[in-house]
Design a protein around this motif. Structure first.
Motif, PDB file in Angstrom:
ATOM      1  N   THR A   2       0.826  -1.199   0.000  1.00  0.00           N
ATOM      2  CA  THR A   2       0.000   0.000   0.000  1.00  0.00           C
ATOM      3  C   THR A   2       0.860   1.249   0.000  1.00  0.00           C
ATOM      4  OG1 THR A   2      -1.712  -1.177   1.204  1.00  0.00           O
ATOM      5  CG2 THR A   2      -1.838   1.205   1.220  1.00  0.00           C
ATOM      6  N   ARG A   3       1.956   1.223   0.747  1.00  0.00           N
ATOM      7  CA  ARG A   3       2.839   2.390   0.813  1.00  0.00           C
ATOM      8  C   ARG A   3       3.454   2.677  -0.560  1.00  0.00           C
ATOM      9  NH1 ARG A   3       8.197   3.354   4.524  1.00  0.00           N
ATOM     10  NH2 ARG A   3       8.388   5.543   4.005  1.00  0.00           N
ATOM     11  N   LYS A   4       3.880   1.647  -1.251  1.00  0.00           N
ATOM     12  CA  LYS A   4       4.447   1.834  -2.585  1.00  0.00           C
ATOM     13  C   LYS A   4       3.406   2.413  -3.534  1.00  0.00           C
ATOM     14  CE  LYS A   4       7.930  -1.802  -2.362  1.00  0.00           C
ATOM     15  NZ  LYS A   4       8.405  -3.067  -2.940  1.00  0.00           N
ATOM     16  N   PHE A   5       2.180   1.953  -3.422  1.00  0.00           N
ATOM     17  CA  PHE A   5       1.096   2.460  -4.263  1.00  0.00           C
ATOM     18  C   PHE A   5       0.850   3.939  -3.986  1.00  0.00           C
ATOM     19  CE2 PHE A   5      -3.453   3.377  -4.820  1.00  0.00           C
ATOM     20  CZ  PHE A   5      -3.546   3.165  -6.188  1.00  0.00           C
ATOM     21  N   LEU A   6       0.802   4.323  -2.710  1.00  0.00           N
ATOM     22  CA  LEU A   6       0.574   5.725  -2.354  1.00  0.00           C
ATOM     23  C   LEU A   6       1.716   6.612  -2.838  1.00  0.00           C
ATOM     24  CD1 LEU A   6      -0.901   5.441   1.256  1.00  0.00           C
ATOM     25  CD2 LEU A   6      -2.093   6.110  -0.835  1.00  0.00           C
ATOM     26  N   ILE A   7       2.937   6.130  -2.731  1.00  0.00           N
ATOM     27  CA  ILE A   7       4.083   6.894  -3.216  1.00  0.00           C
ATOM     28  C   ILE A   7       3.988   7.077  -4.731  1.00  0.00           C
ATOM     29  CG2 ILE A   7       6.588   6.838  -3.555  1.00  0.00           C
ATOM     30  CD1 ILE A   7       6.751   5.494  -0.764  1.00  0.00           C
ATOM     31  N   ALA A   8       3.639   6.018  -5.444  1.00  0.00           N
ATOM     32  CA  ALA A   8       3.518   6.109  -6.899  1.00  0.00           C
ATOM     33  C   ALA A   8       2.418   7.083  -7.300  1.00  0.00           C
ATOM     34  CB  ALA A   8       3.251   4.727  -7.491  1.00  0.00           C
ATOM     35  N   VAL A   9       1.291   7.032  -6.605  1.00  0.00           N
ATOM     36  CA  VAL A   9       0.185   7.948  -6.896  1.00  0.00           C
ATOM     37  C   VAL A   9       0.602   9.381  -6.594  1.00  0.00           C
ATOM     38  CG1 VAL A   9      -2.142   8.628  -6.187  1.00  0.00           C
ATOM     39  CG2 VAL A   9      -1.621   6.228  -6.603  1.00  0.00           C
ATOM     40  N   GLY A  10       1.301   9.586  -5.493  1.00  0.00           N
ATOM     41  CA  GLY A  10       1.757  10.925  -5.135  1.00  0.00           C
ATOM     42  C   GLY A  10       2.713  11.501  -6.163  1.00  0.00           C
ATOM     43  N   ILE A  11       3.653  10.677  -6.621  1.00  0.00           N
ATOM     44  CA  ILE A  11       4.604  11.139  -7.632  1.00  0.00           C
ATOM     45  C   ILE A  11       3.881  11.469  -8.935  1.00  0.00           C
ATOM     46  CG2 ILE A  11       6.537  10.416  -9.102  1.00  0.00           C
ATOM     47  CD1 ILE A  11       7.585   8.882  -6.632  1.00  0.00           C
ATOM     48  N   ALA A  12       2.953  10.619  -9.321  1.00  0.00           N
ATOM     49  CA  ALA A  12       2.189  10.873 -10.545  1.00  0.00           C
ATOM     50  C   ALA A  12       1.375  12.159 -10.420  1.00  0.00           C
ATOM     51  CB  ALA A  12       1.277   9.687 -10.846  1.00  0.00           C
ATOM     52  N   ALA A  13       0.743  12.356  -9.274  1.00  0.00           N
ATOM     53  CA  ALA A  13      -0.064  13.560  -9.068  1.00  0.00           C
ATOM     54  C   ALA A  13       0.808  14.812  -9.101  1.00  0.00           C
ATOM     55  CB  ALA A  13      -0.814  13.462  -7.745  1.00  0.00           C
ATOM     56  N   MET A  14       1.969  14.751  -8.468  1.00  0.00           N
ATOM     57  CA  MET A  14       2.857  15.920  -8.479  1.00  0.00           C
ATOM     58  C   MET A  14       3.355  16.214  -9.888  1.00  0.00           C
ATOM     59  SD  MET A  14       5.022  15.933  -4.917  1.00  0.00           S
ATOM     60  CE  MET A  14       6.071  14.600  -5.362  1.00  0.00           C
ATOM     61  N   THR A  15       3.633  15.184 -10.656  1.00  0.00           N
ATOM     62  CA  THR A  15       4.096  15.383 -12.028  1.00  0.00           C
ATOM     63  C   THR A  15       3.019  16.044 -12.870  1.00  0.00           C
ATOM     64  OG1 THR A  15       5.506  13.437 -11.858  1.00  0.00           O
ATOM     65  CG2 THR A  15       4.988  14.209 -14.074  1.00  0.00           C
ATOM     66  N   ILE A  16       1.793  15.564 -12.730  1.00  0.00           N
ATOM     67  CA  ILE A  16       0.679  16.127 -13.501  1.00  0.00           C
ATOM     68  C   ILE A  16       0.401  17.566 -13.091  1.00  0.00           C
ATOM     69  CG2 ILE A  16      -1.815  15.958 -13.890  1.00  0.00           C
ATOM     70  CD1 ILE A  16      -1.402  12.875 -13.697  1.00  0.00           C
TER      71      ILE A  16
END
Length: 42
Positions: A2-16
């Motif tokens: 779950t932590r890896k998923f949240l980190i990936a979502v956060g990075i994607a959101a910041m990039t967008i």
């Protein structure tokens, strides 16, 4: 997992949001909103 998923979502959101902003102030506001959304999710 779950932590890896949240980190990936956060990075994607910041990039967008960084790509969508036109000003430094806008980037700061978008990053703050992403952080608040992460706090709510946790």
């Amino acid at each position: 997992m779950t932590r890896k998923f949240l980190i990936a979502v956060g990075i994607a959101a910041m990039t967008i949001t960084t790509a969508a902003c036109n000003t430094v102030k806008g980037v700061g506001e978008d990053i703050e909103s992403v952080g608040e959304a992460g706090d709510r999710a946790i």
